[in-house]
Write an enzyme that holds these catalytic residues in place. Sequence first.
Site, PDB file in Angstrom:
ATOM      1  N   PRO B 106       0.806  -1.220   0.000  1.00 44.71           N
ATOM      2  CA  PRO B 106       0.000   0.000   0.000  1.00 44.71           C
ATOM      3  C   PRO B 106       0.838   1.268   0.000  1.00 44.71           C
ATOM      4  CG  PRO B 106      -0.742  -1.508   1.700  1.00 44.71           C
ATOM      5  CD  PRO B 106       0.491  -2.107   1.114  1.00 44.71           C
ATOM      6  N   THR B 107       0.373   2.254  -0.767  1.00 40.62           N
ATOM      7  CA  THR B 107       0.999   3.568  -0.762  1.00 40.62           C
ATOM      8  C   THR B 107       0.715   4.195   0.599  1.00 40.62           C
ATOM      9  OG1 THR B 107       0.518   3.757  -3.100  1.00 40.62           O
ATOM     10  CG2 THR B 107       1.103   5.773  -1.967  1.00 40.62           C
ATOM     11  N   GLY B 108       1.748   4.640   1.255  1.00 41.72           N
ATOM     12  CA  GLY B 108       1.547   5.213   2.579  1.00 41.72           C
ATOM     13  C   GLY B 108       1.680   4.169   3.665  1.00 41.72           C
ATOM     14  N   CYS B 109       2.191   3.006   3.329  1.00 41.80           N
ATOM     15  CA  CYS B 109       2.393   1.936   4.300  1.00 41.80           C
ATOM     16  C   CYS B 109       3.881   1.916   4.606  1.00 41.80           C
ATOM     17  CB  CYS B 109       1.971   0.612   3.685  1.00 41.80           C
ATOM     18  SG  CYS B 109       1.807  -0.664   4.896  1.00 41.80           S
ATOM     19  N   ILE B 110       4.239   2.285   5.849  1.00 41.69           N
ATOM     20  CA  ILE B 110       5.663   2.475   6.129  1.00 41.69           C
ATOM     21  C   ILE B 110       6.191   1.384   7.060  1.00 41.69           C
ATOM     22  CG2 ILE B 110       7.398   4.209   6.704  1.00 41.69           C
ATOM     23  CD1 ILE B 110       4.690   6.079   6.732  1.00 41.69           C
TER      24      ILE B 110
END
Lengths: 136, 110, 101
Positions: B106-110
């Site tokens: 996911p984009t924004g999954c750090i």
Amino acid sequence: MSETIKKFMYLNRRAPYGTIYAWESLEVVLIGAAFDQDVSLAFIGDGVYQLLEGQDTSESDMKNFSTTYKALGDYDVTKLYVEKESLEERGLTLDDLMPLTWEDEDDDWAEKDSIRLVSRAELADVLDDQDIVYSF
Amino acid sequence: MAIEANGKVFETDEEGYLVTLADWEPVVAEEMAKEDDLELTDEHWDIINFLREYYEEYQIAPAVRVLTKAVGKKLGKEKGNSKYLYGLFPYGPGKQACRFAGLPKPTGCI
Amino acid sequence: MSTLHTVNKSPFEKNSLADCLGYAKEGSAVLMYEDGVYGAMKGNAVAEKVAAASGVKFYALGPDLKARGISEEKLAEGIEVVDYAGFVNLAVENDIVSAWV
């Protein structure tokens, strides 16, 4: 999370597809949205082309990320400034852009417009009011 | 890395995500779940299918916060919370469910 | 001698199109592709310059127009849309290809 909310502005100045800037900006915005800050986007110059309606990359081996702008509302990114002068110089009006909306949870999920048409002078004031401005 | 199923080879990256989204078949999710000691129920499939539809529409894998809110709206409030989603996907609804669905991390999954 | 000029940069970001128009003689062809296709839209600030180029034939690459959401009705008059094969044909038909990058 930090206790002070800062104002972040992402300035989108380039056309999509020809360079990677537009998509990179969008990715940074989506990642940054996890930090609960006050986020705005502005589209100036060729950046307004990012929002043109009807983009279709089916004949050119590229990812059509124009639909990703429609997810910004889900990420609570609801302030998208579009500069009037940049549209006019390109022979465009708001009607040529994709409608972009967000749903207001505090107002029974009412759909509201994310795009705000502003003059260069108005946008200059908005920029003056930011804590951090990133330009792409 | 790769997953073998149905006589086919599905290439995955170093974190186990499918390399080519278009290659995805339900059996990919089943094989990935097996490796994670998980049996997929209808509830799991609701989320996996939801993620695939979300990607189809927006070209991104949603962040957990966004997924939670959207699931609550579409599948009901009792499912739109992280307790329910982590119950289904113990390694994280974002990372694990997206992997099963054949999406990128996911984009924004750090 | 005939020349095909190609422009692949937005006319608002680089002066490639303006430079090209200054050198495009009568009987030559200009092909816009990639971000250059924004120069083919009607009603924008460069449309007059394009229209003023007499005896020059203008083309724009269809797949690049489509990707950017530029439909036929948004194109300036006199712009002919070509596909990749058309691009190749233009390059073959002309003696010189001059790329204004």
